[in-house]
Enzyme design. Sequence first.
Site, PDB file in Angstrom:
ATOM      1  N   ASP A 100     -16.952 -35.788  -3.412  1.00  0.00           N
ATOM      2  CA  ASP A 100     -16.800 -34.619  -4.281  1.00  0.00           C
ATOM      3  C   ASP A 100     -15.436 -34.018  -3.995  1.00  0.00           C
ATOM      4  O   ASP A 100     -14.945 -34.076  -2.862  1.00  0.00           O
ATOM      5  CB  ASP A 100     -17.891 -33.581  -3.997  1.00  0.00           C
TER       6      ASP A 100
ATOM      7  N   ASP B 108     -20.651 -35.987 -11.679  1.00  0.00           N
ATOM      8  CA  ASP B 108     -21.532 -34.822 -11.795  1.00  0.00           C
ATOM      9  C   ASP B 108     -21.295 -34.099 -13.119  1.00  0.00           C
ATOM     10  O   ASP B 108     -22.242 -33.648 -13.774  1.00  0.00           O
ATOM     11  CB  ASP B 108     -21.292 -33.847 -10.633  1.00  0.00           C
TER      12      ASP B 108
END
Length: 181
Positions: A121, A140
Amino acid sequence: MRGRAVVVLGVTALLGVLLDQGTKALSTHGLTEGEPVRILGGLVHLSLLRNSGAAFSLGSGYTWVFPLVTLVVIGWIGWMALRLRSVPWAVALGLVLGGALGNLGDRLFRAPGVFQGHVVDMISLFGPYGEHFAVFNIADSCLSVGVALAVLLELTGRQRDGTRLTKGATASDESGEKTTA
């Protein structure tokens, strides 16, 4: 129309995976953990993190479950593609598929090992370490936008076969049974 929808689904998923994996490669080679990069006046920070859990790091102790759930979702989307005739639904499902495949790649091929890999991330909004919102990646984003689009399509009566339900109309569901909106 079915062929067109399947192509749109495939191209959307492929673009999602390529963007996701490309940004992850750039992030792992260009960012250093603990040293966020501030952009857009602090609206966005690029902060390299490795997440063993799901959104908001939930389920960190159950990393092996996420690839299994992802495989079920991929199978369902594949099954839906056989019946798909709606381009908007193809985009929605393509985004979900691209996001699922992007994060699945991390779970399978990143440390600490197969079915336990940590997802990369790097996007943090309003603060460098997810103080105001979870740190996330392109996969995401694809998943979130795809699910939101699917919900919108469902709420507006747009069917995966390309038809549109009107209030009080009767249509066939996936099993062929009549349903009323």
